[in-house]
Design a protein around this motif. Structure first.
Motif, short mmCIF file in Angstrom:
data_model
loop_
_atom_site.label_atom_id
_atom_site.label_comp_id
_atom_site.label_asym_id
_atom_site.label_seq_id
_atom_site.Cartn_x
_atom_site.Cartn_y
_atom_site.Cartn_z
N THR A 117 -5.23 0.41 -4.43
CA THR A 117 -6.32 1.33 -4.14
C THR A 117 -7.56 0.67 -3.55
O THR A 117 -8.39 1.36 -2.95
CB THR A 117 -6.74 2.08 -5.41
OG1 THR A 117 -7.22 1.13 -6.39
CG2 THR A 117 -5.57 2.85 -6.00
N TYR A 118 -7.72 -0.66 -3.73
CA TYR A 118 -8.94 -1.29 -3.23
C TYR A 118 -8.96 -1.24 -1.70
O TYR A 118 -8.04 -1.69 -1.03
CB TYR A 118 -9.01 -2.75 -3.69
CG TYR A 118 -10.32 -3.41 -3.27
CD1 TYR A 118 -11.50 -3.13 -3.96
CD2 TYR A 118 -10.37 -4.29 -2.21
CE1 TYR A 118 -12.70 -3.71 -3.59
CE2 TYR A 118 -11.56 -4.88 -1.83
CZ TYR A 118 -12.73 -4.59 -2.53
OH TYR A 118 -13.91 -5.17 -2.14
N LEU A 133 -6.26 6.71 -1.50
CA LEU A 133 -5.42 6.50 -2.68
C LEU A 133 -6.25 6.47 -3.96
O LEU A 133 -5.81 6.96 -5.00
CB LEU A 133 -4.62 5.20 -2.55
CG LEU A 133 -3.64 5.10 -1.39
CD1 LEU A 133 -2.98 3.72 -1.37
CD2 LEU A 133 -2.57 6.19 -1.49
N ARG A 134 -7.44 5.90 -3.86
CA ARG A 134 -8.26 5.72 -5.05
C ARG A 134 -8.73 7.05 -5.62
O ARG A 134 -8.74 7.24 -6.85
CB ARG A 134 -9.48 4.84 -4.71
CG ARG A 134 -10.29 4.47 -5.94
CD ARG A 134 -11.37 3.45 -5.62
NE ARG A 134 -12.37 3.98 -4.70
CZ ARG A 134 -12.50 3.59 -3.44
NH1 ARG A 134 -11.68 2.69 -2.94
NH2 ARG A 134 -13.45 4.11 -2.66
N ILE A 135 -9.10 8.00 -4.78
CA ILE A 135 -9.60 9.27 -5.28
C ILE A 135 -8.54 10.03 -6.07
O ILE A 135 -8.81 10.52 -7.18
CB ILE A 135 -10.16 10.12 -4.11
CG1 ILE A 135 -11.42 9.46 -3.55
CG2 ILE A 135 -10.47 11.54 -4.57
CD1 ILE A 135 -12.00 10.15 -2.34
N PRO A 136 -7.29 10.15 -5.57
CA PRO A 136 -6.27 10.80 -6.40
C PRO A 136 -6.00 10.05 -7.70
O PRO A 136 -5.74 10.69 -8.73
CB PRO A 136 -5.03 10.79 -5.49
CG PRO A 136 -5.55 10.70 -4.10
CD PRO A 136 -6.79 9.86 -4.21
N VAL A 161 -9.85 3.48 -16.84
CA VAL A 161 -9.15 3.40 -15.55
C VAL A 161 -9.90 4.22 -14.50
O VAL A 161 -10.13 3.75 -13.38
CB VAL A 161 -7.70 3.90 -15.68
CG1 VAL A 161 -7.04 4.04 -14.30
CG2 VAL A 161 -6.88 2.93 -16.53
N ALA A 162 -10.29 5.44 -14.86
CA ALA A 162 -10.99 6.30 -13.90
C ALA A 162 -12.33 5.71 -13.49
O ALA A 162 -12.67 5.65 -12.30
CB ALA A 162 -11.18 7.70 -14.50
N LEU A 211 -17.52 13.07 -6.00
CA LEU A 211 -17.57 13.32 -4.55
C LEU A 211 -18.99 13.64 -4.11
O LEU A 211 -19.39 13.30 -2.98
CB LEU A 211 -16.62 14.46 -4.19
CG LEU A 211 -15.13 14.18 -4.42
CD1 LEU A 211 -14.30 15.43 -4.13
CD2 LEU A 211 -14.66 13.02 -3.55
N LEU A 212 -19.78 14.27 -4.98
CA LEU A 212 -21.16 14.61 -4.64
C LEU A 212 -22.00 13.36 -4.45
O LEU A 212 -22.63 13.18 -3.39
CB LEU A 212 -21.76 15.51 -5.72
CG LEU A 212 -23.26 15.83 -5.56
CD1 LEU A 212 -23.49 16.66 -4.30
CD2 LEU A 212 -23.79 16.57 -6.79
N TYR A 213 -22.04 12.50 -5.47
CA TYR A 213 -22.93 11.33 -5.34
C TYR A 213 -22.38 10.30 -4.37
O TYR A 213 -23.15 9.52 -3.80
CB TYR A 213 -23.26 10.72 -6.70
CG TYR A 213 -22.15 10.01 -7.44
CD1 TYR A 213 -21.65 8.79 -7.02
CD2 TYR A 213 -21.64 10.55 -8.63
CE1 TYR A 213 -20.67 8.13 -7.74
CE2 TYR A 213 -20.66 9.90 -9.34
CZ TYR A 213 -20.17 8.69 -8.89
OH TYR A 213 -19.19 8.04 -9.60
#
Length: 297
Positions: A28-29, A34-37, A66-67, A151-153
């Motif tokens: 994901t890096y 990929l990271r968002i899902p 993890v999140a 997603l906002l910030y």
């Protein structure tokens, strides 16, 4: 007793989550698609497991760590620093957990025994784990709230209010009323802790020349926060927030910090997280507090 087992489960959850997030970073890096899902899936699984798993704290810790670790990946300039940060995070949290256990055993040896013993469960899952749709609905509500804030910030490039993401996860409880009440305690504790930090940064820190004076200041605020945290269950969460807000605002490096933006950003983030969670929990699959019928004496 309950206290050592709880801390043991948190330590296990911490170890699993750090290992999982380092593995996920390989994929994901540098790849937000990929990271968002992955963040959304981690939040969902963590919140779902917190309700259906008998050891709910284990699922919560794994899902949150993890999140959250995935959510701050874009702020770290290199993979090496990510690995270092994740491993030092494990050291810091494991050390604090171990120290807390030792201090409680030394100074409060009877506190855990006073809570009594609970019989060991025969299954790792609660009886309605796979039949009650409220568990999935709860996890979906928290996931939607947290991802909206993330997603906002990220979209407005204001990562300082990332506490909105954390707030959505930490204040979520089964009933809407309990969730909102916990959110209000979070705001109250943050405001008080932030006020302590603000006062200290403006009036005390400029006159401190040794670490001894800083230790006295931290001990005084910690005592106040600890006193609140050990009080009634109706206000105890505010005590943790007082300490957390104060520490987060005061300790930003190895030198005195006079930046007040962090206090402002933290309060704004909590308010946004509370507003989003309030809207989602009020209008989407609202759960009301269960009122148990009184038994006749």
């Amino acid at each position: 007793t309950l206290f050592p087992y709880t801390t043991l489960f948190r330590s296990i959850g911490l170890t699993i989550s750090i290992g999982a997030t380092l593995l996920l970073y390989k994929f994901t890096y540098g790849h937000p698609e990929l990271r968002i899902p992955v963040i959304a899936i981690a939040v969902f699984l963590g919140m779902w497991l917190s309700r259906v798993f008998v050891i709910g704290v284990l699922g919560f810790v794994v899902g949150f760590v993890v999140a959250y670790s995935q959510s701050i990946a874009e702020q770290v300039p290199s993979p090496e620093l990510i690995v270092r940060g994740a491993l030092w995070l494990w050291v810091a949290l494991a050390y604090s957990i171990g120290l807390t256990v030792v201090l409680n055993r030394l100074f409060l040896p009877d506190s855990a025994e006073a809570q009594g013993h609970k019989p060991r469960p025969k299954s790792l899952w609660k009886p309605d784990a796979f039949t009650n749709p409220a568990h999935v609905q709860f996890a979906l509500k928290v996931t939607f709230s947290a991802m909206f804030c993330y997603l906002l910030y990220t979209g407005i490039d204001w990562t300082g209010i990332h506490t909105a993401f954390i707030t959505c996860i930490f204040i979520a409880l089964e009933s809407t009323e309990a969730t909102l009440y916990k959110g209000m305690l979070r705001i109250l504790g943050c405001v008080i802790g932030g006020a302590f930090a603000l006062f200290s940064i403006i009036f005390l820190i400029p006159h401190m020349e040794t670490i001894a004076s800083l230790i006295v200041l931290v001990a005084a605020v910690s005592a106040i926060a600890g006193w609140v945290a050990t009080g009634s269950e109706r206000i105890s969460y505010a005590g943790f927030q007082i300490a957390f807000a104060f520490f987060l605002s005061m300790f930003q490096g190895y030198a005195p910090d006079t930046d007040l933006d962090k206090i402002r950003d933290r309060v704004v983030g909590i308010l946004i997280g509370l507003a989003v969670t309030t809207f989602v929990f009020h209008y989407i699959w609202p759960e009301r507090a269960r009122i148990e019928p009184r038994t006749k004496l």
